[in-house]
Write an enzyme that holds these catalytic residues in place. Sequence first.
Site, mmCIF file in Angstrom:
data_model
loop_
_atom_site.group_PDB
_atom_site.id
_atom_site.type_symbol
_atom_site.label_atom_id
_atom_site.label_comp_id
_atom_site.label_asym_id
_atom_site.label_seq_id
_atom_site.Cartn_x
_atom_site.Cartn_y
_atom_site.Cartn_z
ATOM 1 N N GLU A 1 31.565 32.103 63.802
ATOM 2 C CA GLU A 1 32.850 31.649 63.275
ATOM 3 C C GLU A 1 33.894 32.759 63.314
ATOM 4 O O GLU A 1 35.058 32.519 63.615
ATOM 5 C CB GLU A 1 32.681 31.120 61.852
ATOM 6 C CG GLU A 1 31.914 29.809 61.770
ATOM 7 C CD GLU A 1 32.539 28.703 62.602
ATOM 8 O OE1 GLU A 1 33.763 28.738 62.843
ATOM 9 O OE2 GLU A 1 31.805 27.799 63.023
ATOM 10 N N TYR B 1 39.055 28.029 56.155
ATOM 11 C CA TYR B 1 38.337 27.358 57.231
ATOM 12 C C TYR B 1 36.924 27.910 57.394
ATOM 13 O O TYR B 1 35.932 27.160 57.407
ATOM 14 C CB TYR B 1 39.073 27.460 58.576
ATOM 15 C CG TYR B 1 38.111 27.177 59.695
ATOM 16 C CD1 TYR B 1 37.702 25.878 59.957
ATOM 17 C CD2 TYR B 1 37.511 28.215 60.419
ATOM 18 C CE1 TYR B 1 36.735 25.610 60.912
ATOM 19 C CE2 TYR B 1 36.551 27.961 61.367
ATOM 20 C CZ TYR B 1 36.167 26.659 61.615
ATOM 21 O OH TYR B 1 35.204 26.402 62.541
ATOM 22 N N ASP C 1 40.064 22.818 61.004
ATOM 23 C CA ASP C 1 40.550 23.798 61.972
ATOM 24 C C ASP C 1 41.609 23.131 62.844
ATOM 25 O O ASP C 1 42.014 21.998 62.594
ATOM 26 C CB ASP C 1 39.395 24.329 62.818
ATOM 27 C CG ASP C 1 38.975 23.314 63.866
ATOM 28 O OD1 ASP C 1 39.067 22.110 63.579
ATOM 29 O OD2 ASP C 1 38.576 23.715 64.972
#
Length: 298
Positions: free
Chosen positions: A39, A122, A140
């Site tokens: 991520e 996020y 996102d």
Amino acid sequence: MSVPASPLHAPVLAWYDRCARDLPWRAPDRTPWGVLVSEAMLQQTPVARVLPVWREWAARWPTPAALAAEAPGEAVRAWGRLGYPRRALRLHAAAVAVVERHGGEVPAAYDDLRALPGVGAYTAAAVASFAFSGRHAVVDTNVRRVQARAVTGAEHPAPAQTAAELRVAEALVPDDAGQAARWAVAVMELGALVCTARAPRCADCPVRALCAWQLAGRPAYDGPPRRGQAYAGTDRQVRGLLLGVLREAEGPVPRAALDAVWPRDPLQRARALDGLVADGLVEPLEGGAYALPGAPRR
DNA sequence: AATTCGTGGTT
DNA sequence: TAACCAAGAAT
């Protein structure tokens, strides 16, 4: 047993089962740490460029403790050309925090994740969802675009995330946590592969018949203008050039070697270098040389 | 709330 | 070819 709250759920989940990419951070043997690393790397960087670097990190630093034991400069070096190298520094700091605050285990709770360096709303929701099957709205740029089209009927979302968008996302989260995690990854994948920004593949879309933008006749975007990102000649370009020299060098680099990559504007060059030092990405050494940051002194 | 922060592929 | 865009975060 959970009842789908939206007619979008079933078709998107079925499509995901059929079309999802086989990405290593989705493999059965993935770890929460691997998910967190992915991520961080995927923030503003395309999957294709992340893949080889992620594999290298997974082999070299399989746990937060392994990365935390390294000098932060090694993380910056191994970041390669993914861009935004402050992310590497923050990920290293996150590894240290995981060791210090969570016994070396990536936490499952959103608030604990959100408190880690480089982990915003996020990423905290994404890790909590993808790694731990937590029930969160994972919003996102892909999800925002899918929602703008399928739900709101606009070609593009607003330039910045709105409260209304978040409410829509939360309303779409299935009641069941396991289903919620599948929905999160599925709707994001739909935005990445089908409901793309430039040339959406509507012919392949599982919710084409339900899409508000389709039903409205695909009206053109009429929101505020979206600014592009200038790069040539900016401080960011100069920072990139300077850091590139340090990344490729084995050890400290003399000031002259840095001066050489941007000779035409000493003022801008100095500003960029100062910025890198202020950010902790570069360490000035005695004698006028520079290096990637070493172990923190105490 | 608007800016800053890399890099490279695609159109 | 210049513009657009890519799983954002921090300030």
